[in-house]
Design an enzyme around this catalytic site. Structure first.
Site, PDB file in Angstrom:
ATOM      1  N   HIS A  51      17.536  94.343   8.375  1.00 30.61           N
ATOM      2  CA  HIS A  51      16.156  94.645   8.779  1.00 30.61           C
ATOM      3  C   HIS A  51      15.927  94.514  10.281  1.00 30.61           C
ATOM      4  O   HIS A  51      14.837  94.827  10.774  1.00 30.61           O
ATOM      5  CB  HIS A  51      15.166  93.727   8.048  1.00 30.61           C
ATOM      6  CG  HIS A  51      15.217  93.855   6.558  1.00 30.61           C
ATOM      7  ND1 HIS A  51      15.073  95.060   5.918  1.00 30.61           N
ATOM      8  CD2 HIS A  51      15.410  92.923   5.584  1.00 30.61           C
ATOM      9  CE1 HIS A  51      15.172  94.876   4.601  1.00 30.61           C
ATOM     10  NE2 HIS A  51      15.379  93.590   4.376  1.00 30.61           N
ATOM     11  N   ASP A 109      22.275  96.648  -0.482  1.00 30.34           N
ATOM     12  CA  ASP A 109      21.255  95.594  -0.606  1.00 30.34           C
ATOM     13  C   ASP A 109      20.059  96.167  -1.383  1.00 30.34           C
ATOM     14  O   ASP A 109      19.795  97.365  -1.326  1.00 30.34           O
ATOM     15  CB  ASP A 109      20.812  95.175   0.797  1.00 30.34           C
ATOM     16  CG  ASP A 109      19.968  93.909   0.817  1.00 30.34           C
ATOM     17  OD1 ASP A 109      20.519  92.838   1.108  1.00 30.34           O
ATOM     18  OD2 ASP A 109      18.751  94.001   0.546  1.00 30.34           O
ATOM     19  N   HIS A 166      17.068  95.868  -0.728  1.00 31.98           N
ATOM     20  CA  HIS A 166      16.048  96.305   0.237  1.00 31.98           C
ATOM     21  C   HIS A 166      16.593  97.430   1.113  1.00 31.98           C
ATOM     22  O   HIS A 166      17.791  97.463   1.397  1.00 31.98           O
ATOM     23  CB  HIS A 166      15.631  95.137   1.136  1.00 31.98           C
ATOM     24  CG  HIS A 166      15.122  93.948   0.382  1.00 31.98           C
ATOM     25  ND1 HIS A 166      15.918  92.855   0.094  1.00 31.98           N
ATOM     26  CD2 HIS A 166      13.913  93.694  -0.155  1.00 31.98           C
ATOM     27  CE1 HIS A 166      15.206  91.971  -0.594  1.00 31.98           C
ATOM     28  NE2 HIS A 166      13.979  92.449  -0.754  1.00 31.98           N
ATOM     29  N   ASP A 197      21.484  91.114  -3.604  1.00 30.71           N
ATOM     30  CA  ASP A 197      20.188  90.937  -4.262  1.00 30.71           C
ATOM     31  C   ASP A 197      19.851  92.146  -5.147  1.00 30.71           C
ATOM     32  O   ASP A 197      18.807  92.180  -5.782  1.00 30.71           O
ATOM     33  CB  ASP A 197      19.068  90.668  -3.239  1.00 30.71           C
ATOM     34  CG  ASP A 197      19.153  91.550  -2.009  1.00 30.71           C
ATOM     35  OD1 ASP A 197      19.941  92.519  -2.018  1.00 30.71           O
ATOM     36  OD2 ASP A 197      18.414  91.276  -1.043  1.00 30.71           O
TER      37      ASP A 197
END
Ligand SMILES: [Zn+2]
Length: 289
Positions: free
Chosen positions: A100, A137, A139, A224
């Site tokens: 991120h 991931d 995200h 995740d």
């Protein structure tokens, strides 16, 4: 980190076969290939002042600046080991994660973008023309996407839960300018079956192989996206990560002399994370799953 080390050290067959690399702190130049000096200085200052938060999600301590530099540096050391032929592939067991982290903004637990820094380092130091970043991931890696959005030499591919944090990663985000067509987002709704998830992943790899056969593959390895992660709603199992890892190995074998640098991103279920990472590393090491 402790749970991952326990799982690795507990594997009496795998652990002795692994070549352990010593990380180093990322240099200013390593960071500057992906981040503005203002961000680097800002994080340094925030940590020196012992501030607690960069943003609501992103907690820091006095040590975070040095730790984040080591995390990015570990990814760089992994590139050196792989490019130098010391090993075929390498895994950077690092936190904080990086996906991120934007050029000028730290967010979402991330300070510096480890995977992006590794990709740029590989290009600069080893003259690689085409790097593929595979981000699984849960995200979307908005930071990584942003860094390479206009760049056709680094292909960014992400599967992620959508809509979800950080909000980016729709199918229509495909790159810009010369980078148009070198970003591929596969948004998946919460609860997507592992079978559909895997199918989409395989299909995407086939597309990418035609578009940009890579000289090096960097995996933004977030776990995740595994079933049961407290921050995620996707359903992959350890066996799925093993199969995905094998597909990446095959792609790397065909075009990149097997060169893969895998960098830990998310993964927050401490009951399962150790075993998931162990499975991934065992697959990279070509041993038992
Ligand atoms: Zn994540």
């Amino acid at each position: 980190m402790v749970c991952i080390m326990e799982a690795l050290e507990g594997d009496k067959e795998l652990w002795p076969r692994l070549h352990k690399l010593e990380p180093r702190s990322a240099s200013d130049e390593d960071l500057a290939r992906c981040h503005g000096t203002r961000l680097v200085d800002y994080i340094h200052e925030m940590c020196e002042r012992e501030e607690r938060f960069i943003d609501m999600d992103t907690v820091i301590s006095a040590q975070s600046y040095e730790v984040a530099r080591m995390a990015a540096g570990a990814a760089v050391v992994a590139v050196d080991a792989v490019m130098g032929g010391e090993v075929d592939n390498a895994f950077a067991l690092v936190r904080p994660p990086g996906l991120h982290a934007m050029p000028d903004r730290a967010m979402g637990f991330c300070l510096f973008n480890n995977a992006a820094i590794a990709a740029r380092y590989a290009q600069t130091h080893y003259g690689l023309e085409r790097v593929l970043i595979i981000d699984w991931d849960v995200h979307h890696g908005n930071g990584t996407q942003d860094i390479f959005y206009r760049d056709p030499s680094v292909y960014y591919f992400s599967t992620h839960q959508y809509p979800y944090y950080p909000g980016t990663g729709s199918k229509s985000e495909t790159g810009e300018g010369k980078g148009e067509g070198f970003t591929l987002n596969i948004p998946l709704s919460e609860g997507t079956s592992a079978a559909s998830h895997r199918e989409a992943f395989t299909r995407a790899l086939n597309l990418i192989e035609e578009k940009l056969p890579p000289d090096l593959i960097v995996i933004s390895a977030g776990f995740d996206s595994r079933r049961g992660d407290p921050l995620g709603g996707l359903l992959l199992e350890d066996a799925d990560f093993a199969e995905m890892t094998k597909e990446v190995i095959d792609l790397a074998d065909r075009h990149a002399s097997g060169r893969i640098v895998s960098v830990l991103e998310g993964g927050y279920n401490l009951q399962t994370l150790g075993e998931t990472v162990r499975t991934h590393i065992a697959t990279l090491a070509g041993g038992h799953g």
